[in-house]
Design an enzyme around this catalytic site. Sequence first.
Site, mmCIF file in Angstrom:
data_model
loop_
_atom_site.group_PDB
_atom_site.id
_atom_site.type_symbol
_atom_site.label_atom_id
_atom_site.label_comp_id
_atom_site.label_asym_id
_atom_site.label_seq_id
_atom_site.Cartn_x
_atom_site.Cartn_y
_atom_site.Cartn_z
ATOM 1 N N THR A 187 0.922 -1.090 -0.039
ATOM 2 C CA THR A 187 -0.076 0.032 -0.054
ATOM 3 C C THR A 187 0.907 1.204 -0.064
ATOM 4 O OG1 THR A 187 -1.691 -1.132 1.177
ATOM 5 C CG2 THR A 187 -1.755 1.244 1.134
ATOM 6 N N GLY A 226 2.907 -2.542 8.374
ATOM 7 C CA GLY A 226 2.835 -3.091 9.745
ATOM 8 C C GLY A 226 4.358 -3.518 9.906
ATOM 9 N N GLU A 489 -6.410 -5.551 3.463
ATOM 10 C CA GLU A 489 -5.979 -6.676 2.574
ATOM 11 C C GLU A 489 -7.318 -7.233 1.644
ATOM 12 O OE1 GLU A 489 -4.143 -9.841 4.613
ATOM 13 O OE2 GLU A 489 -3.206 -8.766 6.238
#
Lengths: 733, 733
Positions: A187, A226, A489
């Site tokens: 992303t 993350g 996701e």
Amino acid sequence: MTKLSTNDKNNPVFNPKNFIQSERASSKIQIDQINTFLESNPERRSLTHRLIQEITNDRTLETDTSYYDLTKTQQREITAKKISRLSLYMEHDIKTSRNNFDKNLIQNLQKNNNTEPILTTQDFAIFDKRLSLIANIDPQLSTRVGVHLGLFGNCIKGNGTNEQITYWLQERGASMIRGIYGCFAMTELGHGSNVAQLQTTATFNDTNNTFIINTPNLTATKWWIGGAAHSATHIVCYARLIVQGKDYGVKTFVVQLRDLKTFQLCPGIVIGDIGTKMGRDGIDNGWIQFNNVVIPKENMLCRFVQVENNGNGSVKVNIQPQLDQISGYSALLSGRVNMVMDSFRFGSKFATIATRYAVGRQQFAPANDQLGKQEVQLMDYPLHQYRIIPQIALVYLIAPISFKLMDTYYDTLNELYRVSTAKDEKALLTVSAKLKNLFISSASLKATNTWFVAQLIDELRQTCGGHGYSQYNGFGKGYNDWVVQCTWEGDNTVLSLSSAKSILKKFGDAAQKGKFNEKLDGDQFGYLDPNFIAEVYTNQVTANIEDDSDLTNFIQVWSIILVKSLIHIGKALKKNNNDIDSLSKLLVQISKFRAIYLMLKTYHEKLSNENESHITDATTKETMWNIFRLFSVYYIDKYSGEFLQMKLFKADDISNVIQPKLFKLMAILRTDCVALVDAFELPDNMLNAPIGFFDGDIYHNYFNEVTKNNPQETDGAGIPPYYNALTSMLSRD
Amino acid sequence: MTKLSTNDKNNPVFNPKNFIQSERASSKIQIDQINTFLESNPERRSLTHRLIQEITNDRTLETDTSYYDLTKTQQREITAKKISRLSLYMEHDIKTSRNNFDKNLIQNLQKNNNTEPILTTQDFAIFDKRLSLIANIDPQLSTRVGVHLGLFGNCIKGNGTNEQITYWLQERGASMIRGIYGCFAMTELGHGSNVAQLQTTATFNDTNNTFIINTPNLTATKWWIGGAAHSATHIVCYARLIVQGKDYGVKTFVVQLRDLKTFQLCPGIVIGDIGTKMGRDGIDNGWIQFNNVVIPKENMLCRFVQVENNGNGSVKVNIQPQLDQISGYSALLSGRVNMVMDSFRFGSKFATIATRYAVGRQQFAPANDQLGKQEVQLMDYPLHQYRIIPQIALVYLIAPISFKLMDTYYDTLNELYRVSTAKDEKALLTVSAKLKNLFISSASLKATNTWFVAQLIDELRQTCGGHGYSQYNGFGKGYNDWVVQCTWEGDNTVLSLSSAKSILKKFGDAAQKGKFNEKLDGDQFGYLDPNFIAEVYTNQVTANIEDDSDLTNFIQVWSIILVKSLIHIGKALKKNNNDIDSLSKLLVQISKFRAIYLMLKTYHEKLSNENESHITDATTKETMWNIFRLFSVYYIDKYSGEFLQMKLFKADDISNVIQPKLFKLMAILRTDCVALVDAFELPDNMLNAPIGFFDGDIYHNYFNEVTKNNPQETDGAGIPPYYNALTSMLSRD
């Protein structure tokens, strides 16, 4: 601090334990058998229980109500310690899977000239399950590990050559969480759903066989990554492959972020912390910008794409188009499949809490007792049953499909690795079609169930009134942690649309061209058999909602719903000059109906076969069928507006057949509701919500947890830290 | 930290400002006029803007994105400072209202022999509005003050004699937040909705004219009491009045909790902190237990109940049953009325953020442009319009009813104080009936709109994808702070049921007995005119959904919906042996339909009258009517399942009339959507969400706030606080 109680028998003190324990005792259903059903089979069930036992009894991994009071900094620190602890369990789980407790096993696996068989899916079976169960008590922890293993690891597995897989995951140790810690840089600030338009570039330098990674502008900044803010040493970076000025689209590259010893950022890498989020603050999501970061050519994952530098400026790019894209995104599949399993587990947790509270909590005297001595249990109100019992049924229906989807996922991925290694072109075609089906099913099941469970948490919180708003009863953090599953996701709306469009395409092929591949599509898309479509179209079969005894009829009804909906859309498309965007509200519904159909079908197949269901007790089986009936009836009622518009039913069918059935089934299931949630067999320290603890002593348990986490001052004073602000205000001139 | 940008014109860099600013420039609607409409009238509008200006420019009161990073302790400390600051504004606002800036005004008001006129509702008009606007940037702050003024203060106003009101609120200073700080001890651990069964006791001691307050058992512990944990000096305590062994039901008593100087707890008072909650952690909710706490007889609020001790063991209890109960709960009315206003303000905030983001954000190339250079604005997808534009319409429709409800509330309460002081029995009957109507309307409007806005926040967060999950864009904390409004001060389900049951009772009186009080009920319950009911019953009037030109027709349609629904319930009750509980799912709907009807009616009345609407521009007015049409059509589509079952419409009406209208109206309103949310005139520091800032520079604004709150380490190192946990794991043997 005081637990006041009374000895006055005439005082209408509540005793929720009495209700919960006596309803438990009087239920005739066999929760052991149900739990085996829900956990798929006896072996898996026993593993589940062993792992839950280990997780909830490990001092590092356990969570209690103090969890709800942690700051972001504390959450991140504790999560790191837990990851470290989990890495030891992982080694242990691999050894258990192999039944090889040689102390050098892990070191041997990491060796370049490894003599052990390489790591397989089977080797991770126990640890993956452990992680999935951890998601139910500490979702941010499982995400942290999941990003490394599931996204970083699966991206390498899906896009790397066998050599690259062995190198990164085994020799370098990623699979054992040793040596390197990975994250997944897909992303960007400006692009989420539209992966094909990501803007980060990887430009091939043919003079020295390297790639130069760059962030060309602000919106190309990698965002939400993350583990990037503080933890990760490496990423898989999604970037545009640029070779000799030509753009070959988005491919994947392994890029090192930090020095392995000092954790200093590598040259050209700029990283920041994304900061606080709605939930899951234990994850250090970060942003990344690349300034001329140079990586060796070998760091491009090249199972389906290769850059061949023949020297003298002649560079050739080979792409296997058939699998390049689908496998490029295959890393996301694991997450989606896991989120269906999470839906089962998360749903079971909140269904247990709300049900026990509703049975133990009393409010208002019954109409025929004006004395008000004995107030009504919340669960005895039909509206309260309507708010809770269908949610229990939902969780039951998610269970079988979540295991089936997981099994299909592993089977398909293993097949993909096998045939692509063997370079079997014909088998590749088949597995590619299977992979596409898996994308369709996992997309609609992920989207539908993460939405349903978000509603479940929210609605069940409200059934607990004010006590549901207390953080110590789990709903608040539960909701905040959960709802990201609806947008990450694969955003639920985008997934639903893409799944529905694929179904519509298959429907068009079947209805117009008579195309139908029974072997490939028979199981998941049986309703697209051209003969069946023709029968629905000509009203030779119609939805029979009266008949409750023939249980296959329930599947038939939803098959008809699906086909009628598709016909309805097909007609609308014709009217609409094929403007599919204008029908997207209906397409999202199609994806939901498809998920409901698959859930019913899978549950039905399992429960119909005693070898599969493990349910032999007749009373229990009948209750399980009532759950099945309720689920179907509830969603027909819920979507009755849509169905009436499609003329699937008559208005009176809903009022006179469906709704009376719904309320009748709820009243029947209400009797066993404590047992039905006991059957999830979640221990108190997995629920982590005192109003839902097993013993049903709601008020004492809740009071104890509140006072434990907020001890009174020992001098009883209670002078607040902001005493001066208050007193100076109250005594001001 | 770096704001990367590019000078390469061929690079598809996003420029959201362009879209937002050019759509703003090209809109022809007059946002000034709309804002006056939404803010009720020019005077109120100007006050709103002045107060917003003051709030957002006061260094103590302002909030910026650092707000989202505060811990519970920090939130509480800052909130206390803000309350202290607000107390000064309050004095200022009272002086402004009286146009009396005598420096001794406040001191004079507090004097026992006060020569100033006593404080009235009018004196608080400015400050109440200030508080209501603060709720939009810092809800926990307005709750903290609202509990003191709105619950503690209104409970005394509603239940105290004139002497008690003057004593506590004026002489003791509560109304000026001086001297004492109050809270509202109604809810107990075991009783929330069922106030009549609260268990705390207040036993009269006739030997010394005191009450003894006791907590008889654990579930009688006062729970959730906002301000009790650390701040409050006094409470109004809801307790059972026990006189000479007889239980007279729940009455209200003022009880001191803490020493005013030292803040030490008074004897017999046991208090603890409730701890962390889903949101609003700046409020120190506490629990309280009473152990033989003695208070003087005068501390019972005795406007409608008096204990007369005639000595020699002869004690008489007088209760005015007609008003005792309804006024007992009147303190809650203020909160409910305010929550409808909050729904307007909170809704406007998130509608603004999501709309600007949807206009500025692009994703996916249009079907006819395979180059992918120019991606589609999210707001151009019909599904996205469906997710956002009806929510804008909802906020528009809440505005007029929220002001009208507030005005009705003040008028009715003033009338109540006036006639009950004058002891005018006949007038008391009338005001009591008005109060009951206010309970019905405020209950259904509070429940319906707090639910709708909870959905609005959740749905609009999802339209912002991942960026909606970032705490800095406001949705997370916004949702967590908001949803308590669905369960507190009257649980939404309980309120909806009680409101619907009252409507059903009125309907029964009208339909069966021809009873209808035009003067009392004409405005809010016009559809219950027996003639109209008869016409609907005999199908002399039917819902005409084709006609868009006659705007009163929209009100007519919803009047018919209401009457048909009530007839439907009436029939079901007959079939059901009057088991009303089994119909509660329908009753909740009735309450929603009634709220929608009132919103449409109030909006229609205002917009139809230029003196009221202040909208003179024809284009603007047409757009405002389109909002009105959309709102009606959207909810007919949403509840089409229910309506089709009641045979209000035919299935094709929904597919062929309602839905095409819905999508057509959305496409029309889409053109002006930036202007429609600009018309809320919320400054950036009230939105406090960078993706929604006015200039539309989404990505830079968001990046700036993230990096401001999460500065990179100056050495660029990024060594995490949990470095050791990670490195020791990665380098373990």
